[in-house]
Motif scaffolding. Structure first.
Motif, short mmCIF file in Angstrom:
data_model
loop_
_atom_site.label_atom_id
_atom_site.label_comp_id
_atom_site.label_asym_id
_atom_site.label_seq_id
_atom_site.Cartn_x
_atom_site.Cartn_y
_atom_site.Cartn_z
N MET A 63 39.71 96.68 38.98
CA MET A 63 38.68 95.95 39.68
C MET A 63 37.34 96.66 39.46
N ALA A 64 36.39 95.96 38.93
CA ALA A 64 35.08 96.55 38.63
C ALA A 64 34.24 96.63 39.90
N ASP A 65 33.40 97.67 39.97
CA ASP A 65 32.47 97.78 41.09
C ASP A 65 31.39 96.72 40.92
N VAL A 66 31.21 95.91 41.94
CA VAL A 66 30.19 94.88 41.91
C VAL A 66 29.38 94.98 43.19
N PRO A 67 28.08 94.77 43.09
CA PRO A 67 27.29 94.75 44.32
C PRO A 67 27.81 93.62 45.22
N PHE A 68 27.73 93.83 46.50
CA PHE A 68 28.20 92.80 47.42
C PHE A 68 27.17 92.53 48.49
N ASP A 69 27.24 91.34 49.03
CA ASP A 69 26.34 90.96 50.12
C ASP A 69 27.15 90.90 51.42
N SER A 70 26.49 90.57 52.52
CA SER A 70 27.17 90.57 53.81
C SER A 70 28.27 89.52 53.87
N ARG A 71 28.14 88.40 53.17
CA ARG A 71 29.19 87.37 53.15
C ARG A 71 30.44 87.91 52.46
N ALA A 72 30.26 88.58 51.31
CA ALA A 72 31.41 89.15 50.60
C ALA A 72 32.09 90.22 51.47
N ARG A 129 32.08 90.38 54.77
CA ARG A 129 32.78 89.66 55.84
C ARG A 129 34.08 89.04 55.31
N ASN A 130 34.04 88.44 54.11
CA ASN A 130 35.25 87.84 53.53
C ASN A 130 36.33 88.89 53.26
N ALA A 131 35.93 90.06 52.78
CA ALA A 131 36.90 91.12 52.54
C ALA A 131 37.50 91.61 53.86
N LEU A 132 36.65 91.79 54.87
CA LEU A 132 37.15 92.22 56.18
C LEU A 132 38.10 91.19 56.78
N GLY A 133 37.87 89.92 56.47
CA GLY A 133 38.72 88.84 56.98
C GLY A 133 40.15 88.90 56.48
N ARG A 134 40.41 89.73 55.49
CA ARG A 134 41.78 89.89 54.97
C ARG A 134 42.60 90.82 55.85
#
Length: 187
Positions: A1-10, A12-17
């Motif tokens: 998995m490559a490091d990619v910049p993320f925003d607050s939506r991403a 939140r989506n990751a935390l939702g897992r």
């Protein structure tokens, strides 16, 4: 998995897992009872008995708890979807909340567990504040919890017969020997 910049939506989506339980935090206020649904709840310490809730700075509950009001945490059962959405700001037409008052703290009637707390201390946490609560009293019953995963509420499938051992769950440590919890008994 490559490091990619993320925003607050991403973020939140990751935390939702991460599946969590669902609670309603309540406090008696001047004009009645204020409550909010929260899944950012965890145990911190057995001795002293401490819990932690994370509340957005912009939430009305934040101001109430900053006044060091006593507060309650009700752990919802799988049949309490309506109160979960109601206290999350999605009013449920025709539904009126029912509170059980214990030690001067309003708690959601028929929840799986109730914790009556006082604010021990607070910690800033970005756009949230972490409220460390000292548990003054607690009550609980058996049942299936309500869970939150990826923005949705779910009940938990009941354990197969014989897997849950009520005799393994104790609320107070015996005179001698270790305290046992449900999970320690079969994991």
């Amino acid at each position: 998995m490559a490091d990619v910049p993320f925003d607050s939506r991403a973020f939140r989506n990751a935390l939702g897992r991460f599946a969590t339980g669902v609670t309603v935090v309540t406090a008696a206020v001047e004009d009645g009872v204020h409550g909010m649904t929260a899944n950012a709840f965890t145990s911190v310490s057995l001795d002293p008995p401490l819990i932690l809730i994370s509340i957005a700075v912009r939430a009305r509950m934040h101001a109430h708890l900053h006044l060091h009001r006593p507060f309650g945490v009700s752990v919802l059962s799988q049949d309490q979807v309506v109160p979960a959405w109601h206290f999350a700001g999605r009013a449920q037409e025709g539904w009126q909340p029912a509170f059980t008052w214990r030690d001067g703290v309003p708690l959601i009637t028929d929840a799986l567990a109730h914790f009556a707390c006082t604010v021990e201390t607070t910690y800033p946490g970005g756009d949230h504040t972490l409220f460390l609560g000292r548990v003054q009293n607690l009550w609980y019953r058996d049942g299936s919890p309500l869970t939150f995963y990826r923005g949705h509420l779910f009940g938990i499938i009941h354990l197969p017969a014989g897997l849950w051992m009520p005799e393994a769950e104790v609320t107070q440590a015996p005179e001698e020997g270790p305290e046992i919890s449900l999970f320690e008994s079969w994991w």
